[in-house]
Design an enzyme around this catalytic site. Sequence first.
Site, short mmCIF file in Angstrom:
data_model
loop_
_atom_site.label_atom_id
_atom_site.label_comp_id
_atom_site.label_asym_id
_atom_site.label_seq_id
_atom_site.Cartn_x
_atom_site.Cartn_y
_atom_site.Cartn_z
N THR A 1 0.87 -1.18 0.00
CA THR A 1 0.00 0.00 0.00
C THR A 1 0.90 1.22 0.00
OG1 THR A 1 -1.79 -1.11 1.18
CG2 THR A 1 -1.77 1.29 1.25
N LYS B 1 -7.62 1.60 -2.64
CA LYS B 1 -7.23 1.15 -1.31
C LYS B 1 -7.29 2.29 -0.30
CE LYS B 1 -5.48 -1.21 2.09
NZ LYS B 1 -4.18 -1.87 2.11
N LYS C 1 -0.74 4.98 8.61
CA LYS C 1 -0.05 5.12 7.32
C LYS C 1 -1.05 5.32 6.18
CE LYS C 1 2.01 2.19 3.83
NZ LYS C 1 2.36 0.80 3.48
#
Length: 327
Positions: free
Chosen positions: A121, A196, A271
């Site tokens: 990611t 995502k 994150k």
Amino acid sequence: MVNTTDGTTTHTQTTGRPDEETSDAVRRTIAFIGLGHMGGPMAANLAAAGHRVLGHDLSAEALTGAEKSGVVRAASAAEAAAEADVVITMLPAGRHVLALYRDEGLLAAATPGTLFVDCSTIDVADARLAHEAAAVAGHRALDAPVSGGVVGAEAGTLTFMAGGGAAEFAEAEPLLAVMGKKAVHCGAAGAGQAAKICNNMILGISMVAVSEAFVLGESLGLSAQALFDVASTASGQCWALTSNCPVPGPVPTSPANRDYRPGFAAALMAKDLGLAAGAARAAGVDAELGLRAARLYEEFAAGEGAARDFSAIVETIRRRSGVPATD
């Protein structure tokens, strides 16, 4: 595979689990770089399905664990890529992906035309740079981040969000089907990463909202079970409530019932929300709740939530509210 009205493509796995042996006709040699909590089980599922998986990680412990699952140890990432038809990476951040691709010789080591599938990611801009670097080196690329956490990686039930060409997605699809239950072709380069971070912005905001609701309920004398029984079948229903409930009791499998041992670590949520916040600012999107959730999780992950599941933020909200925990 199902073509949707918006032009995306969705794959839902309908076959058995990864222990079904892959036929010789479709068996691949796969380099898998990054064998941590997510990458290790993903590589193991590919090996269990009959593919030859050459694995590399900087952690000796991760390499040893992968070997026990049928992954062949490679001395370096470049050595693994040199023999592979497909190179899969699962790394912490975009800088690691780009450094591995360009500076550490991964692209140079691979046979021309190799398919590179990055399941990390990372920032959308970094994903597009990775695509460009692969193309310049004579390869093909797909960004394919995942959702489902460690439990999904181990069970082979991840969801993949893919960005890149349709041909690249079609080639990667059988491998994604081994590691997950669903794969969606979201669009061109970077589209998987975009999907995502948008998905996880929804999740982060939802978990904060669910946690605040439980703390409010506690302050009003409402039991966690009563609130769950209502909200889980009413308009408040969401994944953060019904699958990852932030309080002990209502959902036995949630991290709240094992002292918030991470299924999805708070640091990873911080994150991902940071990536979403950066993208929102760059695009000029008024994402007030997303930006606030990013700040909350950044503080939480840097402090008391450092080694905990992201749902443990309920305890911070409870403490800040002066509401004692209920039994």
